[in-house]
Design a protein around this motif. Structure first.
Motif, PDB file in Angstrom:
ATOM      1  N   GLN A   3      -9.157  -5.916  25.020  1.00  0.00           N
ATOM      2  CA  GLN A   3      -9.486  -5.393  26.352  1.00  0.00           C
ATOM      3  C   GLN A   3      -9.716  -6.520  27.341  1.00  0.00           C
ATOM      4  O   GLN A   3      -9.132  -6.547  28.424  1.00  0.00           O
ATOM      5  CB  GLN A   3     -10.771  -4.553  26.284  1.00  0.00           C
ATOM      6  N   SER A  22     -11.972   2.349  27.006  1.00  0.00           N
ATOM      7  CA  SER A  22     -13.316   2.707  27.472  1.00  0.00           C
ATOM      8  C   SER A  22     -13.371   4.083  28.107  1.00  0.00           C
ATOM      9  O   SER A  22     -14.445   4.534  28.515  1.00  0.00           O
ATOM     10  CB  SER A  22     -13.798   1.681  28.496  1.00  0.00           C
ATOM     11  N   THR A  65     -15.636  -0.939  21.485  1.00  0.00           N
ATOM     12  CA  THR A  65     -15.066  -1.137  22.813  1.00  0.00           C
ATOM     13  C   THR A  65     -15.986  -2.023  23.633  1.00  0.00           C
ATOM     14  O   THR A  65     -17.159  -2.235  23.285  1.00  0.00           O
ATOM     15  CB  THR A  65     -14.870   0.191  23.571  1.00  0.00           C
ATOM     16  N   ASN A 117     -17.456  -1.554  26.369  1.00  0.00           N
ATOM     17  CA  ASN A 117     -18.636  -1.005  27.028  1.00  0.00           C
ATOM     18  C   ASN A 117     -19.867  -0.944  26.142  1.00  0.00           C
ATOM     19  O   ASN A 117     -20.963  -0.657  26.613  1.00  0.00           O
ATOM     20  CB  ASN A 117     -18.323   0.400  27.565  1.00  0.00           C
ATOM     21  N   ALA A 145     -21.620  -5.627  29.453  1.00  0.00           N
ATOM     22  CA  ALA A 145     -20.415  -4.975  29.964  1.00  0.00           C
ATOM     23  C   ALA A 145     -20.512  -4.717  31.470  1.00  0.00           C
ATOM     24  O   ALA A 145     -19.564  -4.952  32.221  1.00  0.00           O
ATOM     25  CB  ALA A 145     -20.171  -3.668  29.229  1.00  0.00           C
ATOM     26  N   TRP A 169     -17.779  -5.971  34.225  1.00  0.00           N
ATOM     27  CA  TRP A 169     -16.992  -5.135  35.132  1.00  0.00           C
ATOM     28  C   TRP A 169     -17.272  -5.483  36.589  1.00  0.00           C
ATOM     29  O   TRP A 169     -16.366  -5.503  37.424  1.00  0.00           O
ATOM     30  CB  TRP A 169     -17.282  -3.648  34.899  1.00  0.00           C
ATOM     31  N   GLN A 194     -16.459   1.827  35.700  1.00  0.00           N
ATOM     32  CA  GLN A 194     -17.057   1.401  34.442  1.00  0.00           C
ATOM     33  C   GLN A 194     -18.426   0.766  34.675  1.00  0.00           C
ATOM     34  O   GLN A 194     -19.386   1.069  33.975  1.00  0.00           O
ATOM     35  CB  GLN A 194     -16.140   0.390  33.741  1.00  0.00           C
ATOM     36  N   GLN A 242     -20.798   3.457  35.631  1.00  0.00           N
ATOM     37  CA  GLN A 242     -20.750   4.645  34.776  1.00  0.00           C
ATOM     38  C   GLN A 242     -20.593   5.929  35.598  1.00  0.00           C
ATOM     39  O   GLN A 242     -21.303   6.911  35.398  1.00  0.00           O
ATOM     40  CB  GLN A 242     -22.004   4.721  33.885  1.00  0.00           C
TER      41      GLN A 242
END
Lengths: 94, 491, 324, 95
Positions: free
Chosen positions: A5, A54, D3, D5, D10, D14, D61, D64
């Motif tokens: 990612q 995600s 992942t 997140n 994270a 982002w 992201q 959220q």
């Protein structure tokens, strides 16, 4: 997965930066079109790919892909239109 | 059954009818609508007179969550004057618009939207709802100004639009600040919560500036004369009589009901000062005009200045003087609405009759078209404040308040203002009674439709009659709920 | 990190605003304004107002830009016709005071506002709490839709009236004789693009409308997307502006008619104006919103299509070099 | 498979991506200002649309907020219209 990612996203950002640099540094409009399509196609595409894992559910994933698809279609056509328009302009001038 | 929502539903429904069915005779239908509207207004007036102020929660949601409409003495008075003037203007427009086919198609929908928004503003009890009402007024009014779509009215209308939007932003900014500080938009609740602090002061400053721009008070007046002077006659009448009053009404409501305790005396005196400037500047400019409609438009600038004198007379003075000032101010709103609409309507007839906007073109018309000139004169009497007229009563109340509270400088302003008004009104008369022109047979005119002459005369007559019947609205103004807020205002 | 991003966003927004303000070239100002709209949408995102971001993305970055480009094209076409007779002012060098005065007043307003926010008292009433409390009775799950279509639906009703008035004025200004868009629909690429882009636009518009009952979205945003689709079709040369006049009028007013009818007819049952019966509140709201979406789309499109197409080729703009 | 997140950093990652894209956008403003032709300015606006979509996705992201994907979708759909309007209007009816 995570590293994949990060790699995808960073590569996507790289293309955005390249596209912007091209927009700023290239000398004529045709080359600038060439530059910004890199951001539209590859930059956003890689970013979307990097985002996909995600996504909270399949619906959101599909929407992400749809966004990319729409931008692809739109930017390709817009680039054609503007290049065509530029060409007409130049022929008209000569 | 409660009548309050019908005062909004009726004009909105008629707006839709005139928009969707332009092939019907929408003019006469509009007159019918005005009759219904007037009936509803009269019934509401009666009910408020008998039972006192009414509140109406829209959607059954109580304030502050929902929006409340309020009908008190002041509201029904303004509703009544709106219905009355609008009805006469509609009657006048029936004749006037015969020569304006394209405009007539769009005049009526805008007319009804304007009426709905004015009623909405008089009834509103909620700060944000007032903003929406102001927007609707602005768009309908600007639309009516640029109806005739020539270059002058377009330019005037656009300038009007930009200034009105600027005013809206100022108002909205202030409302947002008040909401963030007190968490409510309901005016009654806000009146209980509001405190004098920095946020309140900035909010009220922003709101006041925005509303002053919209009311065309002196330094912000410049958009008004071309817009009001360039529009079609019935539009000018509606704009000068009612539309500019809507933003003043909000200003008065805010200071009277909500911000009475937080209005510093210095601000009130400042308001009075710009009012005085408006009176003199507007008067002098009116004197300089050579187009009759521009003269009347500048007269509006001057007359709006009187309204601003209410603030220094009412703030920080004894209760009885404060009460007199508010009564005088509100009576001035009514008297000016009647006189100015009569004036614009009669001027519209005169311009149509002589085929020119110039004052010089009116030479010798006193024998040709006496009825309209008489209406103009009667309206002028009220504007000058000569007895017996509504204008006289209004200025008399304000004079009493000024003398009683010992503010002699405002006495001077009030008297000099009347003198200036007399000067520019007589300027028109001097030309029209020009004996030489009468003898030489100049001033040959087209016949004006009887309906137009009659409407102007009717309104002018009412402006005079208000001098005898002033007790009626003044009494309504002091109905229980208004009275209590008036007392608060003066303490 | 949050702060750094927001500061950068703020600076970018101010740069764009200054760009619009100090640009003597009209077209440059327009492009700057489009960029401003985009950044403003991001600001709404950062302020936790996705509903507004959605509306700004649709209207600010999409429709307003089109309207302004259209206006510039009209202006320059006119300019080419009567050589600079009436647009001299646009090219004139602005007076010094007209540059300083706005900056000066902006600084004063900024200081006053800063103080007003800094010393702001704590609100004694909390409307968001009240909204949350009454949300179950409103018929929808998204608080913003509940406020717009139920708690303060009267405001929304009047706002729709404002839109309707705007379009009536546009119709009044339109000359009685105006030609339809010149039939240059030959461009197969543009044709193909609209065939691929308009259907998803309509689907997304409906989705946004439907989403409004439980998440950001609703009639205004959906209507803006619908309008954009119509503008697209017109630009691509489909003659959709040749709708019958009476049909167009009904379409424009449909949302308002439905809204007003529902608002009034509930009074027959003795309820106050604009009170939805609780059992069908959700359905009524959705119905009203659907009609509003349709009308808002048509209204926004009409504002664009009422203007006649530019009369002359506007190549003069293209050659306009920037004088530094 | 983890992942991105799931990581504690994270959000900041982002945000950094969104910030980076925003920086490229600010840089692009220079092209709008300089021009020299209207076409160059429109090209910059075109790039802004795509960059805006990218920023919105990154923010969705970081914050959220699923709803931001919808905003990005709308932006992606509508950003091209200004370009089409430009080309059509500048060509004029003559072509």
């Amino acid at each position: 997965m995570m590293y994949l990612q990060i790699a995808l996203i960073c590569l996507g950002c790289f293309f955005f930066i390249v596209g912007t640099l091209g927009l700023l540094r290239f000398n004529d409009a045709y080359s600038r079109i060439h530059a910004i399509t890199k951001a539209d196609n590859l930059g956003l595409g890689l970013l979307v790919l990097g985002l996909l894992p995600s996504a909270v559910n399949a619906f959101q994933g599909i929407k992400l892909l749809l966004i990319w698809l729409l931008v692809l279609v739109a930017s390709a056509t817009a680039s054609y239109l503007i290049a065509h328009y530029l060409k007409q302009q130049q022929e008209g001038d000569v | 059954m409660n009548l309050i929502p019908f005062l909004l539903v009726i004009p909105l429904a008629w707006a839709l009818i005139s928009l969707l069915l332009p092939r019907l005779p929408i003019g006469p239908i509009a007159l019918l609508g005005m009759l219904v509207q007037s009936l509803a207004t009269a019934l509401l007036w009666r009910s408020v007179q008998l039972h006192g102020a009414e509140r109406y929660a829209i959607g059954d949601w109580m304030a502050p969550l929902g929006i409340t409409l309020v009908a008190d003495g002041l509201t029904v008075t303004l509703l009544a004057i709106t219905a009355l003037i609008a009805m006469v203007c509609a009657f006048y427009a029936l004749f006037y618009l015969r020569s304006h086919r394209h405009e007539a198609r769009y005049f009526w929908p805008l007319f009804w939207f304007l009426l709905a928004s004015l009623n909405g503003i008089w009834l509103a009890g909620d700060l944000f709802n007032l903003y929406v009402g102001l927007e609707l007024v602005t768009f309908a009014a600007v639309g009516m100004v640029i109806l005739s779509a020539n270059r002058q009215t377009l330019a005037a209308g656009l300038r009007y639009l930009y200034m009105a939007l600027l005013g809206s932003i100022g108002y909205l900014l202030g409302v947002a600040l008040l909401y963030s500080a007190y968490g409510t938009l309901d005016m009654r609740q806000l009146a209980e919560l509001i405190e004098p602090n920095w946020t309140t002061h900035v909010a009220m400053l922003s709101i006041s500036l925005g509303l002053l721009v919209k009311t065309a008070i002196f330094p912000f007046h410049f958009w008004l004369p071309p817009a009001h002077g360039g529009a079609l006659a019935p539009v000018s009448a509606l704009l000068s009589a009612l539309v500019v009053k809507s933003s003043f009404y909000i200003l008065a409501r805010l200071w009277l009901d909500v911000g009475a305790d937080v209005l510093p005396v210095i601000t009130a005196q400042g308001f009075g000062l710009i009012g005085a400037c408006a009176i003199f500047y507007g008067g002098f400019k009116a004197l300089q005009q050579d187009e009759i409609k521009m003269l009347v438009a500048y007269s509006t600038v001057a007359q709006l200045g009187y309204l601003m004198l209410v603030f220094p007379l009412a703030a920080g003075t004894a209760p009885e003087h404060s009460m007199l000032a508010w009564q005088g101010g509100m009576l001035h709103v009514l008297a000016h609405a009647l006189a100015k609409s009569a004036m614009f309507l009669s001027v519209g007839t005169l311009v149509l009759a002589v085929g020119s906007k110039k004052i010089d073109a009116l030479a010798g018309i006193s024998t040709r078209i006496p009825l309209s000139l008489f209406a103009f004169g009667l309206a002028g009497v009220s504007l000058m404040g000569l007895p017996p007229s509504g204008g006289f009563n209004a200025k008399w109340l304000m004079l009493q308040s000024a003398i009683g509270s010992g503010q002699w400088h405002w006495v001077v302003v009030l008297s000099l203002g009347s003198l200036l008004t007399a000067t520019y009104i007589f300027k028109v008369f001097r030309v029209s009674f020009d004996q030489q022109a009468i003898d030489s047979g100049k001033g040959l005119v087209k016949r004006a439709p009887w309906g137009m002459e009659l409407s102007a005369l009717f309104l002018a007559g009412l402006a005079i009659a208000l001098g005898f019947a002033a007790a009626l609205p003044v009494e309504l103004l002091s109905l229980p709920e208004v009275e209590s807020s008036l007392m608060e205002a003066s303490q | 990190m949050n702060l750094a991003f927001d500061v950068l966003l703020g600076i970018a927004l101010l740069l764009c605003a200054a760009g619009v303000f100090y640009s003597r070239d009209l077209f440059r100002a327009v492009v700057m304004f489009i960029a401003f709209g985009l950044l403003l949408a991001l600001v709404w995102v950062r302020l936790d107002a996705p509903d507004l971001a959605l509306a700004e993305a649709a209207i600010g970055a999409g429709l307003t830009g089109v309207l302004m480009i259209d206006a510039v094209a009209h202006l320059s076409a006119k300019n080419a016709h009567h050589q600079g007779a009436q647009f001299d002012q646009t090219g004139a060098r602005p007076q010094l005071w007209s540059r300083i005065l706005p900056v000066f007043s902006a600084v004063i307003i900024f200081i006053l506002l800063l103080g007003a926010i800094w010393w702001r008292p704590d609100a004694p009433v909390s409307l968001p709490d009240l909204v949350a409390e009454s949300l179950p009775e409103s018929g929808v799950e998204h608080p913003i839709t509940a406020v717009l279509l139920n708690f303060r639906s009267y405001d929304t009703l009047l706002e729709i009236a404002v839109l309707l008035v705007a379009v009536v004025v546009a119709m009044a200004l339109k000359p009685d004789t105006s030609e339809p868009e010149a039939g240059n629909s030959k461009d197969p690429i543009l044709h193909g693009l609209s065939a691929r882009l308009v259907p998803p636009m309509l689907v997304v518009g409906v989705y946004i409308l439907w989403a409004g009952s439980y998440m950001p979205g609703g009639a205004f945003q959906g209507g803006a997307i619908l309008a954009a689709a119509l503008v697209f079709l017109k630009l691509a040369g489909f003659g959709i502006e040749r709708l019958a006049d009476s049909l167009l009028r009904i379409g424009l007013a449909l949302g308002f008619i439905v809204f007003l009818t529902v608002a009034t007819s509930v009074m027959i049952g003795g309820r106050p104006f604009l009170t939805y019966p609780e059992s069908v509140a959700g359905e009524l709201i959705f119905f009203i919103e659907a009609m509003l979406t349709f009308s808002i789309g048509l209204i926004l499109f009409s504002l664009f299509s009422q203007a006649p197409p530019p009369v002359a080729p506007t190549s003069s703009l293209q050659g306009e070099q920037d004088e530094r | 498979m983890q992942t991105l997140n799931a990581m504690p950093w994270a959000t900041n990652f982002w945000l950094a991506i969104a910030g980076l894209l925003l920086v490229t956008l600010v840089a692009g403003l220079w092209r709008i200002w300089r021009g020299p032709t209207a076409t160059d300015r429109m090209l910059a606006a075109q790039l802004f649309g795509t960059t805006g979509v990218g920023i919105l996705l990154a923010l969705s992201q970081a914050m959220q907020q699923v709803a931001l994907i919808d905003v990005a979708l709308v932006l992606a759909l509508l950003a091209v219209i200004a370009m089409v309007a430009f080309v059509k209007r500048m060509q004029g009816p003559s072509s």
